[in-house]
Structure formats: structure tokens, C-alpha cells
Write an enzyme that holds these catalytic residues in place. Structure first.
Site, mmCIF file in Angstrom:
data_model
loop_
_atom_site.group_PDB
_atom_site.id
_atom_site.type_symbol
_atom_site.label_atom_id
_atom_site.label_comp_id
_atom_site.label_asym_id
_atom_site.label_seq_id
_atom_site.Cartn_x
_atom_site.Cartn_y
_atom_site.Cartn_z
ATOM 1 N N ASP A 173 0.813 -1.267 0.138
ATOM 2 C CA ASP A 173 0.317 -0.102 0.032
ATOM 3 C C ASP A 173 0.830 1.458 0.077
ATOM 4 O OD1 ASP A 173 -2.700 -0.601 0.029
ATOM 5 O OD2 ASP A 173 -2.662 -1.324 2.294
ATOM 6 N N CYS A 174 2.095 1.191 0.252
ATOM 7 C CA CYS A 174 2.802 2.327 0.657
ATOM 8 C C CYS A 174 3.750 2.567 -0.660
ATOM 9 C CB CYS A 174 3.433 2.172 1.865
ATOM 10 S SG CYS A 174 2.716 1.898 3.384
#
Ligand code: BGC
Ligand code: NOJ
Length: 818
Positions: free
Chosen positions: A489-490
Site C-alpha cells: 500500500d505504501c
């Protein structure tokens, strides 16, 4: 140091001192009503949705830690104490907390007064039961005051912690004998209330927090208890609570048991009131559902029966996959706790834990599909329903809402879509379901797109759209475009966030159409063949051929542009620059693409797979697991996003992000390296770190999302236990790839890859209507390789066991060797 021990026969973890390095919790409930319950009786409960329908209040990030719970206070000849240690931190002569499957027990004693509390949510009912027993172990009579205490949450947990200008004026209760009703907002739009009851007459009660505690007192100094007298307060606004005052006279040796029930009750809109007051609907609430519920759990016997039923439920569930081996840590994790954690992720997704506030996240599209891998063998019918719910939030073009809300089952607009790995996880989940059950019928189910019935098509069409989404969204190197992020997600390669506080994921102000993910390519290469196989097995041969071609093209792109010399590249950024390459200053090597590419068998024939995993070991391995990347990002990179926002060693910036460690474990088994596979398995496995609890801090019986990496000050410290995809993937890695009992389309494959010093093990596996009792003999001391198999005493010349489906037990003996 250890703070307890595993009691495997009871399927419990027994905590022997209360001051654990962090609250060690358990989950109560398996259907609609859930409670979080710590070893000192902290936590909270809710009905179905931790944000919208929260029954009791909990204070996250409070001092002292773990504030809010179901507390009991005892007053014994003027001596006031809390038997769960907190909130008074009472000195106890004896203390133990046992967390079991869906229940917890706390027992303690002080000055000859013994206390025990058994807490659980009974099957099929919407309440928490706390059975409390007091025993006089002294030689003289005791006159005890017992006070209960809970603090009601005003239902919406977010408003409850923010909107005080309203909250302090809306609280309402009703008291009826030993039953305290919380009915805030019932006069208006709610048709539900909570009841906190005890099955004996009471001496007094309190429902107003200030009256009970005193305005400047904490939970550790309730004025009413110290005064030895409830105030009979009736809350009006401010903070409604529920407290019973019970007097118990105990002769030496005598015990008394009290049943406390905290229930959630609903009434139809037209039956909300028992007595309506003329001119208004603010009457007396209709207590019919509460009466029925409390009637059911009115005696210790009925409570014991409900607890026995709960035990039977878990026994049957965990009986579907059991393990025995000399290595008890592995056996108890794989056989009990890992599967238990998988069921908790089934119920909670990422919503409510001691790290997830229950307010923030809904059900993740990718999370739920991956969680499924860990519970599909336990609750196949519920997994089926879950798949259909998830698929209904997919968009017609194959992309997906990143999250959906559990109550409405609708996609979450705030986050939207654009996480380009999401669609592929649906194929992965459905393939796992079909391999487990053989139920191809699910493919014909009509499922909406974007929750719109008029757009409904078969689940198979959903899979095709998923597959095609990747095929049609490729970048300059023929690799999949990453979108806002992939599994990580990052890694926000198209977001370019400069403003503090804005979301790294949804701030998309730089649609590059260039940034690509080698991880998504590898996921495609791993799960694509299952799609092709499903096509073949359902007579869709042209589609199967098309899929195989697309997979071959993807593998070719990985070979051409995804290989960096010693390992697999991670991604290309919006400028077409490599991420996870020797060319980079920081972030030269990442775990995900290496694990997944080898899981997809890429590079096995030509030695690159081996090289990649050796590089992972050399650069990423640590005493506590494999870190996500190296070197850690020291500076914030606009073009990389959140990954570089974390201090080095935490979370996605070179933390040991446990979810992806089992990908390496599985990859190692593809190479037949059982010793190394097991090493990567044990490093993040909590049971192996039980005696290191002061550093690890989290519960020794559950996986944590993250363990601080080697760049972090607190290397080895875990955070974010319970709600993590680590649960499902570690279970897949140990059960299917190390122990090697793996469902496939044709049956059950036996393909162990174990450490050479593991002499053997037994597994029992329920599979498609039969029980397989499997004994594996590795006296040969190999890491991989099956020499012979017998089925019910007869030689069997394939590693795939037949589907018996005859409700019988079949004995399988596997001899490993070269
Ligand atoms: C966390 C991730 C998480 C993401 C989305 C990030 O801050 O580091 O682990 O997946 O938020 O909720
Ligand atoms: C947690 C999220 O729930 C999951 O979807 C994601 O893959 C990992 N963090 C890694 O970023």
C-alpha cells in the site's frame, strides 16, 4: 522472559502474570456479536460493526494502557481490589488468565477470597456472558461487596470519541431490578438498546459515571466501591455506565456464582415501546427481546451448557486440520492458534484490534481474498458467501473498490479503486475455494458489478474481467501498471503527495501511465495458471489458450525487464526508473517480487530463482525475519510515496512485514530447500519467541503484522498483532508447502518439504467429505521427495490422493526419500 505457557490439550494459552509487556488479548464471538478481551479484563464489544454499533467504550492510546473493559471490584472487609489486576493493579496472591477458543477465564485470589470469571459469547446469541464465582478459601465468614462496571459507548464509536457537545446531553438509561438498559438515541432513530444484567437481586446500582467514580477519580478509585455503597444514580446525559452492587455472604469453603450478561437487543420499529406516553414516543422500552435472552442464560448450568456448545464448535472446526510432530511449537501453531487467528481475520478483517480502532477500515478487497486462503478449509460455505460479497464490489472493467463496508457490503467511495493488484486476488481466492471444495458451480453464480444488480454477470465473468484488467493495463515494459499501489500500500508511484496529512494512496495528482509493478506481474504468473486451468475444466478451451499466451508474455516481460542480475526488480517508477535494483541508492532489493516470482516458478530452471532467494537471505534476512527492503529509505521520496515516509526499520520501510515472509518460505519449498523454508517459517512464528516476550511484546500465540527491522532501534519488537494477512499466508506456507498437504483441482497433493532433521509428522485433514489420516516418515532425513505412498494399506503411485467423498477415514502413509 515468559509470561505464561501453552496448554495444548485445552487449546489455551495460560498467562501467569498480569503485567504482560502489552495487553494480551483474545476475541469472543464467532457470528454477529464480538468482544475484544484482554488478560486484565480490558477491551470492548460490538454488534456486527465495530464503528456503528459499539456497546462499550474503550480508550485507545490511553494512560495507563488498556482503559475500559468489563470490570469487577471486590470489597472484602474494607479491602477494595480488582481481581483482574487492572484497573487497580491490585496485589494478588494468585493470578491466571487463560485465553481459549472464543472464551477467556481469569482467576485470582487475595486474602482467602478466590475469584474466577469466564467470559464468552454464546453461539447464535447477541450477548457476552461473564460468569463470576467467588469462593471463600479462608477459615472465617466473609461479607463481600461485589461491584460490576461497564461504560456504555453511545453506539457510533467515532462520534462517541469526538462529538462531546452533543454526547454529553443524550445519554439515557432505564433500570429494572437487576437489569440496566442503555437506550441512548432509542427515542429517535435507533431500534436497539443494550442490557447489562445479573441473575440475582442487587443491593444497588449506578448508571452515571461521575456518581460511581467521582469526577476526579480514575477506574482505579471508584468512590462508590470505596464507600461500600452504590449511589443508585440514574444517568441523564454525560456518561452512562452500568454497575451492580451485590452483597455476598460466604461461609468458609462456600462458593457463589453470578451470571452477568451484556446483550444487544433489537425491536421492530412499531414495537419499540412497552408503554407509550401520550403525545410522545418516549415511553418505557419494550424489553421482550431482553427478557428472552436473559431467561436463556439465567443459571450457571445454562451458561455451562452454552460454553460446552462453544467448545464443541471449535473442536469440530479445528478437527478439520490437525498436526502432531515432535516440534510442539510448530504443531500448536499450525494445529490451533494459526487457524484460530485465520478465523478471527475472517470475522474482523482489519477492523477492530488493539491497533485497529474499529473506526477506520472496512473489508479490504485484497485482504479478504487472501484471508480466505486461511479459512476456506474450515468454513467452506461461509467462504463461498464471502467470495460472492467481495466480487459484487468489483467494477465492470475488472478493477475493484479497495474496501467495502461490512454492514452495507457496498464499496467504499472515499478510497475508491486503482490498486492494480486487487483484481488478481479474486482469482486467487476463487481458485483456492474450488481446489478445496470441487464446487465449480460457484462460477455460474450471478454476481452484480459495483453492487448494481442490473450489471450482474456470472462469477466466471468476474474472473475474466480480473484477468483481462491486468492484460490491458500494462506499461512501457509490458509489465502491469501499478496504479495507486500494489500489495504494498505504501509504494505510491503515481501519487506525489506533498501536503502533510493527506492520504498517500488517494492523492493521485500524477497519473503517469508509466509506473509498473513486477510484483503484480509475478502474482499474475502465479495465479494466472489457475485461471487457465479453471477455463479448461469448464470447457472454455479458447479462453484457456488465450490465458496461457498472456501468462507466457508476462513471464517474458519479467525475464526481460524484471531481472536485475542477482534478484528480481521491484517496480518502475513514474519516470521509468527502476525500484529494487542495484542502480538505486536505497531500496536496492525488495522481498515481494523475489518471493512471488519464485512462487510462480520463474527462474527455477536457469538458476535465477536460487540466486534471488540467496540474495534475499544475504541482504534482507535478520534474526527476527526477513525485512521488506534494503537499504531502508533515509529520506522522503516524492516519487515513491508512503514507503519512504516511515522511519527506517518500521512498517513497509524495511520493517519485517510478516505477511510477505511466507512467500519466501513457499518459494524456498519450490526449490526443495526444506531447511531454509523452515527457518524462514520459525523466525516470525510467535511460539518460537515465547521466552523473548519482553522484546517481542505481542501475544506469543498470534502473528503480528510487523516486527521492527534491523534498521530500527527496537529491532525485534512486534506491533499490530491479530489482524493481518500473515495469518492466512503462514498457514498456507506451513500446511500446504512445508507439511505439503495441498488441495489441488484433482484432489489432495502430498508434497512435504521439511527440515532434514524432522523425522516425520502426522496430519489429519478433512477434505471434500472424507478424513485423511496422513503419516509422513522422514527417517531418510531428506528435505523433499516422496519415495512411496500407501493409501489404506495399498501402494499408491501418485502424490495426488483421490477424492473419496465417502465420509470415511482413510489412512495414508508417506515415506520420504530420494
Ligand atoms: C500502512 C499500511 C496500510 C495502509 C493502508 C499505511 O499507513 O503502513 O500498512 O496498509 O496504511 O491502510
Ligand atoms: C496492510 C493492508 O491491509 C494490506 O492490504 C497491505 O497489503 C499491507 N498493509 C502492505 O502494505
Amino acid at each position: 522472559m515468559q509470561y505464561g505457557f501453552f496448554d495444548d490439550d485445552a487449546r489455551e494459552y495460560a498467562i501467569t502474570r498480569p503485567d504482560t509487556p502489552y495487553p494480551w488479548i483474545n476475541y469472543l464471538g464467532c457470528e454477529d456479536f464480538f468482544g475484544l478481551f484482554s488478560n486484565t479484563s480490558g477491551g470492548y464489544c460490538f454488534y456486527r460493526d465495530a464503528r456503528m454499533l459499539r456497546l462499550t467504550r474503550y480508550r485507545y492510546n490511553n494512560v495507563p494502557a488498556d482503559a475500559g473493559g468489563r470490570y469487577f471490584y471486590l470489597r472484602d472487609n474494607g479491602d477494595v481490589w480488582t481481581p483482574s489486576w487492572m484497573p487497580m493493579k491490585s496485589k494478588l496472591d494468585r493470578y491466571e488468565c487463560r485465553h481459549g477458543m472464543g472464551y477467556s477465564k481469569i482467576s485470582s485470589s487475595r486474602n482467602g477470597l478466590a475469584f474466577s470469571q469466564t467470559s464468552f459469547v454464546p453461539l447464535h446469541d447477541t450477548c457476552e456472558i461473564h460468569k463470576v464465582t467467588l469462593t471463600n478459601e479462608s477459615k472465617s465468614d466473609k461479607n463481600i461487596d461485589l461491584f460490576s462496571f461497564i461504560e456504555f459507548c453511545l453506539w457510533n464509536a467515532n462520534d462517541d470519541m469526538t462529538n462531546f457537545q452533543r454526547n454529553f446531553s443524550i445519554g439515557e438509561v432505564e433500570i429494572d431490578g437487576s437489569r440496566i438498559y442503555h437506550k441512548t438515541e432509542y427515542r429517535e432513530r435507533r431500534n436497539h438498546y443494550a442490557v447489562w444484567a445479573v441473575n440475582v437481586p442487587i443491593e444497588g446500582f449506578d448508571t452515571d459515571r461521575q456518581a460511581f467514580l467521582g469526577l476526579y477519580n480514575g477506574f482505579d478509585h471508584p468512590q462508590a466501591v470505596f464507600d461500600g455503597k452504590a449511589k443508585n444514580s440514574v444517568a441523564s446525559g454525560w456518561a452512562p455506565i452500568g454497575s451492580h452492587h451485590i452483597k455476598a455472604r460466604l461461609a468458609p469453603g462456600e462458593s457463589k456464582t453470578f451470571v452477568f450478561v451484556l446483550g444487544y437487543c433489537e425491536n421492530p420499529d412499531d414495537q419499540k415501546w412497552e408503554k407509550a406516553v401520550p403525545g410522545g414516543n418516549h415511553g418505557v422500552i419494550n424489553k421482550k427481546p431482553a427478557n428472552a435472552l436473559l431467561e436463556k442464560y439465567n443459571t450457571p448450568e445454562s451458561v455451562n451448557n452454552a460454553l460446552a456448545a462453544l467448545n464443541d464448535y471449535w473442536k469440530a472446526l479445528l478437527g478439520r486440520f490437525t498436526v502432531d510432530a515432535e516440534d510442539k511449537k510448530m504443531a500448536r501453531m499450525a494445529g490451533i492458534w494459526n487457524q484460530y487467528q485465520c478465523m478471527i481475520t475472517f470475522n474482523m478483517s482489519r477492523s477492530a484490534s488493539y491497533f485497529e480502532s474499529g473506526i477506520g477500515r472496512g473489508m479490504g478487497f485484497r485482504d479478504s481474498n487472501q484471508d480466505l486462503l486461511g479459512f476456506v478449509h474450515l468454513v467452506p460455505e461461509r467462504a463461498r458467501a464471502r467470495i460472492l460479497d467481495i466480487a459484487a464490489t468489483q467494477f465492470p472493467d475488472g478493477s475493484a473498490y479497495h474496501q467495502y463496508q461490512p454492514l452495507t457490503k457496498r464499496g467504499n467511495n472515499e478510497i475508491g479503486s486503482g490498486f492494480n493488484d486487487d483484481p488478481l486476488w479474486l482469482i486467487c481466492g476463487v481458485a483456492a475455494y474450488i481446489k478445496e471444495t470441487g464446487d465449480y458451480g460457484i462460477l455460474d453464480e450471478k454476481v452484480p458489478f459495483d453492487n448494481d444488480e442490473s450489471l450482474a454477470d456470472t462469477l466466471f465473468v468476474h474472473l475474466k474481467r480480473s484477468f483481462d484488467y491486468t492484460v490491458t493495463h500494462k506499461g512501457p515494459h509490458g509489465l502491469p501498471l501499478i496504479g495507486r499501489a500494489d500489495w504494498n500500500d505504501c509504494l505510491n508511484l503515481n501519487c506525489f503527495s506533498k501536503t502533510p496529512g493527506e492520504s498517500f494512496q488517494t492523492t493521485a495528482n500524477f497519473e503517469s501511465g508509466v509506473a509498473e509493478s513486477v510484483l503484480i506481474a509475478a502474482i499474475f504468473a502465479f495465479t494466472g495458471p489457475d485461471y487457465a486451468e479453471i477455463c479448461k475444466r469448464t470447457g472454455r478451451n479458447d479462453e484457456a489458450q488465450y490465458a496461457e499466451k498472456a501468462i507466457a508474455a508476462m513471464i517474458e516481460a519479467i525475464n526481460q525487464h524484471g531481472w536485475d542480475g542477482d534478484w528480481f526488480v521491484r517496480a518502475y517508477d513514474a519516470y521509468g526508473k527502476k525500484i529494487g535494483s542495484r542502480e538505486c541508492d536505497d531500496g536496492k532489493i525488495f522481498i515481494e517480487s523475489n518471493g512471488f516470482a519464485v512462487m510462480a516458478d520463474i527462474g527455477i530452471k536457469d538458476g535465477r530463482a536460487q540466486k534471488a532467494l540467496d540474495s534475499v537471505k544475504e541482504h534482507l534476512d535478520s534474526k527476527y525475519g526477513i525485512v521488506l527492503l534494503q537499504p531502508a529509505y533515509k529520506d522522503y521520496h516524492l516519487e515513491l510515496g508512503e514507503v519512504s515516509s516511515y522511519p527506517p526499520g518500521y512498517k513497509e520501510n524495511a520493517g519485517i512485514f510478516c505477511h510477505n515472509n511466507p512467500w519466501v518460505t513457499i518459494a524456498e519449498t519450490r526449490l526443495g530447500r526444506g531447511n531454509r523454508a523452515f527457518e524462514t517459517y520459525t523466525k516470525i512464528c510467535p511460539a518460537y519467541r515465547e521466552d523473548d516476550s519482553d522484546l517481542r511484546r505481542m501475544e506469543p500465540y498470534v502473528y503480528a503484522q510487523m516486527v521492527a527491522g534491523k534498521d530500527a532501534v527496537n529491532h525485534g519488537e512486534a506491533k499490530n498483532s491479530w489482524l493481518t494477512g500473515t495469518a492466512a499466508w503462514t498457514f498456507v506456507s506451513i500446511s500446504q508447502y512445508i507439511l505439503g498437504v495441498r488441495p489441488c483441482f484433482d484432489g489432495l497433493i502430498l508434497d512435504p518439504c521439511i527440515p532434514s532433521n524432522m523425522k516425520g509428522f502426522t496430519v489429519t485433514r478433512h477434505f471434500r467429505g472424507a478424513d485423511y489420516h496422513i503419516t509422513v516418515d522422514n527417517s531418510a532425513g531428506v528435505e523433499k521427495g516422496v519415495k512411496s505412498i500407501t493409501v489404506d494399506g495399498k501402494p499408491h503411485d501418485s502424490t495426488v490422493l483421490p477424492v473419496f467423498g465417502d465420509n470415511k477415514v482413510h489412512k495414508i502413509v508417506v515415506t520420504m526419500g530420494k
